[in-house]
Design a protein around this motif. Structure first.
Motif, mmCIF file in Angstrom:
data_model
loop_
_atom_site.group_PDB
_atom_site.id
_atom_site.type_symbol
_atom_site.label_atom_id
_atom_site.label_comp_id
_atom_site.label_asym_id
_atom_site.label_seq_id
_atom_site.Cartn_x
_atom_site.Cartn_y
_atom_site.Cartn_z
ATOM 1 N N ALA A 25 -24.515 40.478 -15.989
ATOM 2 C CA ALA A 25 -22.614 40.525 -15.940
ATOM 3 C C ALA A 25 -21.848 41.922 -15.646
ATOM 4 N N HIS A 26 -22.878 42.091 -14.528
ATOM 5 C CA HIS A 26 -21.965 43.742 -13.970
ATOM 6 C C HIS A 26 -22.482 43.515 -12.440
ATOM 7 N N PRO A 27 -21.164 44.068 -11.807
ATOM 8 C CA PRO A 27 -21.949 43.724 -10.168
ATOM 9 C C PRO A 27 -22.909 44.170 -9.393
ATOM 10 N N TYR A 28 -23.260 45.469 -10.153
ATOM 11 C CA TYR A 28 -24.090 46.055 -9.263
ATOM 12 C C TYR A 28 -25.499 44.543 -9.342
ATOM 13 N N GLY B 202 -14.733 58.152 -13.373
ATOM 14 C CA GLY B 202 -14.750 56.706 -13.675
ATOM 15 C C GLY B 202 -16.356 55.397 -13.741
ATOM 16 N N CYS B 203 -16.295 54.522 -13.072
ATOM 17 C CA CYS B 203 -17.956 54.052 -12.876
ATOM 18 C C CYS B 203 -18.374 54.912 -12.310
ATOM 19 N N PRO B 204 -19.960 55.008 -12.074
ATOM 20 C CA PRO B 204 -20.509 55.649 -10.942
ATOM 21 C C PRO B 204 -20.158 54.531 -10.424
ATOM 22 N N PHE B 205 -20.453 53.387 -10.240
ATOM 23 C CA PHE B 205 -20.296 52.390 -9.353
ATOM 24 C C PHE B 205 -19.161 52.292 -8.470
ATOM 25 N N HIS B 206 -18.789 52.652 -8.921
ATOM 26 C CA HIS B 206 -17.412 52.031 -8.025
ATOM 27 C C HIS B 206 -17.171 52.230 -7.050
ATOM 28 N N PRO B 207 -17.738 53.210 -6.218
ATOM 29 C CA PRO B 207 -17.223 53.721 -4.390
ATOM 30 C C PRO B 207 -18.165 52.181 -3.856
ATOM 31 N N ARG B 208 -18.818 51.468 -4.794
ATOM 32 C CA ARG B 208 -20.245 50.946 -3.834
ATOM 33 C C ARG B 208 -19.429 48.849 -4.097
ATOM 34 N N CYS B 209 -18.762 49.004 -5.337
ATOM 35 C CA CYS B 209 -18.307 47.940 -5.640
ATOM 36 C C CYS B 209 -17.259 46.695 -5.331
ATOM 37 N N PRO B 210 -17.653 45.834 -5.101
ATOM 38 C CA PRO B 210 -16.999 44.672 -4.856
ATOM 39 C C PRO B 210 -15.853 44.291 -5.643
ATOM 40 N N ARG B 211 -16.123 44.340 -7.100
ATOM 41 C CA ARG B 211 -14.894 43.853 -8.207
ATOM 42 C C ARG B 211 -14.335 44.782 -8.423
ATOM 43 N N ALA B 212 -14.550 46.370 -7.818
ATOM 44 C CA ALA B 212 -13.066 47.889 -8.386
ATOM 45 C C ALA B 212 -11.930 47.105 -8.121
ATOM 46 N N GLU B 213 -11.317 47.939 -9.547
ATOM 47 C CA GLU B 213 -10.088 47.662 -9.556
ATOM 48 C C GLU B 213 -9.163 49.895 -9.500
ATOM 49 N N ALA C 144 -22.450 47.730 -18.544
ATOM 50 C CA ALA C 144 -21.291 48.270 -18.513
ATOM 51 C C ALA C 144 -20.253 48.193 -17.452
ATOM 52 N N CYS C 145 -19.343 47.253 -17.855
ATOM 53 C CA CYS C 145 -18.582 47.295 -16.934
ATOM 54 C C CYS C 145 -16.929 47.047 -17.587
ATOM 55 N N HIS C 146 -15.914 47.195 -16.480
ATOM 56 C CA HIS C 146 -14.256 46.829 -17.530
ATOM 57 C C HIS C 146 -14.415 45.607 -17.034
ATOM 58 N N PHE C 147 -15.746 44.683 -16.711
ATOM 59 C CA PHE C 147 -15.050 42.817 -16.689
ATOM 60 C C PHE C 147 -16.618 42.367 -16.746
ATOM 61 N N ALA C 148 -17.142 42.822 -17.382
ATOM 62 C CA ALA C 148 -18.294 42.156 -17.923
ATOM 63 C C ALA C 148 -18.237 41.147 -18.133
ATOM 64 N N VAL D 221 -8.805 51.351 -12.071
ATOM 65 C CA VAL D 221 -9.171 51.747 -13.583
ATOM 66 C C VAL D 221 -10.329 51.990 -13.442
ATOM 67 N N CYS D 222 -11.191 51.668 -12.528
ATOM 68 C CA CYS D 222 -12.925 52.058 -12.498
ATOM 69 C C CYS D 222 -13.036 52.875 -11.961
ATOM 70 N N ALA D 223 -12.021 53.987 -11.218
ATOM 71 C CA ALA D 223 -11.858 55.239 -10.900
ATOM 72 C C ALA D 223 -12.181 56.267 -11.605
ATOM 73 N N ARG E 238 -14.517 55.586 -17.592
ATOM 74 C CA ARG E 238 -15.972 54.949 -17.499
ATOM 75 C C ARG E 238 -16.155 54.524 -18.258
ATOM 76 N N PRO E 239 -16.765 53.296 -17.984
ATOM 77 C CA PRO E 239 -16.923 52.046 -18.711
ATOM 78 C C PRO E 239 -17.970 51.351 -20.064
ATOM 79 N N ALA E 240 -17.783 51.620 -21.589
ATOM 80 C CA ALA E 240 -18.424 51.552 -22.448
ATOM 81 C C ALA E 240 -19.383 50.222 -22.291
HETATM 82 S S1 SF4 Z 1 -16.285 48.665 -13.808
HETATM 83 FE FE1 SF4 Z 1 -15.487 48.309 -12.218
HETATM 84 S S2 SF4 Z 1 -16.259 49.882 -11.060
HETATM 85 FE FE2 SF4 Z 1 -17.555 49.502 -12.315
HETATM 86 S S3 SF4 Z 1 -18.758 47.616 -12.236
HETATM 87 FE FE3 SF4 Z 1 -17.284 47.138 -13.287
HETATM 88 S S4 SF4 Z 1 -15.931 46.356 -11.979
HETATM 89 FE FE4 SF4 Z 1 -17.511 47.284 -11.059
#
Ligand code: SF4
Ligand SMILES: Nc1ncnc2c1ncn2[C@@H]1O[C@H](COP(=O)(O)OP(=O)(O)O)[C@@H](O)[C@H]1O
Ligand SMILES: [Mg+2]
Length: 344
Positions: free
Chosen positions: A263-266, A300-311, A331-335, A313-315, A318-320
């Motif tokens: 459920a997490h892009p990472y 924001g989300c620590p993964f956002h610089p690498r995330c193919p799904r980032a929008e 921990a992703c806004h789009f989990a 809000v992610c920058a 920080r997602p709970a």
């Molecule tokens: S919160 Fe955004 S940047 Fe972080 S993993 Fe989810 S989609 Fe990617």
């Protein structure tokens, strides 16, 4: 393999009190005026007789977090700046060192990647194993020797009695790892933390050591925290997987669920970057970029610089953790969306 749920009288499952509970743990290093945030709000639990794998790239804070749980961090330069570590409900952080030492070995023990530097080169392995029983259990030498032989046999060291007089360097890497496992198990701890226990070994020996650990865990009904950067190591051993990224949990789930429906892009990226038996022929796609510098974590989300799904809000935010299924959160806004998409 295990359950962390107990049935109440009403038949409603209630979570049992965890054996080990790490909650919102923060560890920082002061390095020449830089604030290195190595562990950044880590939370996980371990139930009795459960194996939890902590999976993350190099530098994600796995070892620092484990050392904080063990109470063996060098402070300074490290500082535990927040959170809690409870064993059967008792808070370990802030315990006086004398009490803490009693916990080590007796209740929580650790196996390291490199047995050669963890074992003392100037004492025989017999002396080192015996000492556990003499110091912690007040045994006499003869009784401690008998226990040491028993323990070495338990981890399948051939000619155990004869080899008690040998020094660590006289054993192969795999055998040394067995000796370190034996020492960690000597006092029958409730929790064993194994930090990359097979990383330094060749592949065949890796498999033997993992089988040994898994067998002992089952036999002794210990809780085991298995730390690794290698998804291949945890397959078939872990009940649950905690995926760490930049010092906190990206996702956690029962092992099978994590593989089937990340459920997490990472996590999806990790799964896509390693060969899998169930997806033979699928192309391997490495995760682009590199993990963030813990001295300069992105907002924001620590993964956002690498995330193919980032929008956008992610920058910023920080997602709970979001629960997507029982015992499964990310921990992703789009989990929820990522989870619905299933594997691949
Ligand atoms: S919160 Fe955004 S940047 Fe972080 S993993 Fe989810 S989609 Fe990617
Ligand atoms: N002694 C130290 N001094 C300064 N920073 C450290 C020290 N040990 C670890 N760190 C920082 O903590 C981060 C996490 O380290 P570690 O827990 O060893 O990673 P892992 O075990 O996941 O590979 C490292 O990237 C590093 O920046
Ligand atoms: Mg490490």
């Amino acid at each position: 393999m295990t359950t962390d749920l107990k049935d109440t009288a009403a038949g409603e499952p209630l979570p049992a009190r965890p054996l080990l509970a790490v909650d919102d743990l923060h560890v920082r290093f002061d390095v020449r005026g830089q604030d290195v945030r190595a562990v950044n709000g880590l939370s996980y639990t371990l139930a009795e007789a459960e194996t939890v794998a902590i999976l993350g790239e190099s530098g994600s804070g796995k070892s620092v977090a484990a050392q904080a749980v063990m109470g063996i961090l060098d402070t300074p330069p490290a500082r535990v700046t927040g959170g809690s570590v409870r064993l059967r409900g008792e808070e370990l952080l802030g315990l006086p060192e004398r009490r803490r030492r009693q916990y080590r070995g007796d209740h929580v023990a650790m196996v390291f990647q490199d047995a050669l530097s963890a074992l003392n080169p100037v004492f025989t392995v017999g002396d080192q194993i015996r000492e556990m029983y003499q110091v912690h259990r007040g045994m006499r030498r003869r009784a401690a020797t008998a226990k040491a032989v028993e323990l070495m046999e338990r981890v399948h060291i051939p000619s155990a009695a004869r080899r008690l007089g040998d020094y660590p360097h006289q054993f192969s890497g795999g055998m040394r790892q067995r000796i370190m496992i034996a020492m960690a198990l000597a006092l029958e701890p409730d929790v064993l933390i194994a930090d990359e226990p097979t990383t330094a070994l060749d592949v065949t020996v890796q498999a033997q050591i993992m089988r040994l650990l898994a067998g002992l865990q089952e036999e002794l009904r210990m809780g085991m925290v298995l730390i690794t950067h290698d998804l291949g190591v945890v397959a078939g051993v872990a009940d649950r997987i905690v995926v760490m990224y930049a010092g906190s949990v990206a996702e956690q789930a029962p092992a099978r669920e994590l593989y089937a429906r990340p459920a997490h892009p990472y996590t999806r990226g990790l799964l896509a970057s390693v060969p899998r038996l169930d997806r033979r022929g699928a192309p391997l796609v490495p995760i682009r970029g590199t993990p963030p510098d813990p001295a300069a974590l992105p907002p924001g989300c620590p993964f956002h610089p690498r995330c193919p799904r980032a929008e956008a809000v992610c920058a910023v935010v920080r997602p709970a953790p979001v629960a997507v299924a029982p015992g499964h959160d990310a921990a992703c806004h789009f989990a929820e969306e990522v989870h619905r998409a299933g594997d691949g």
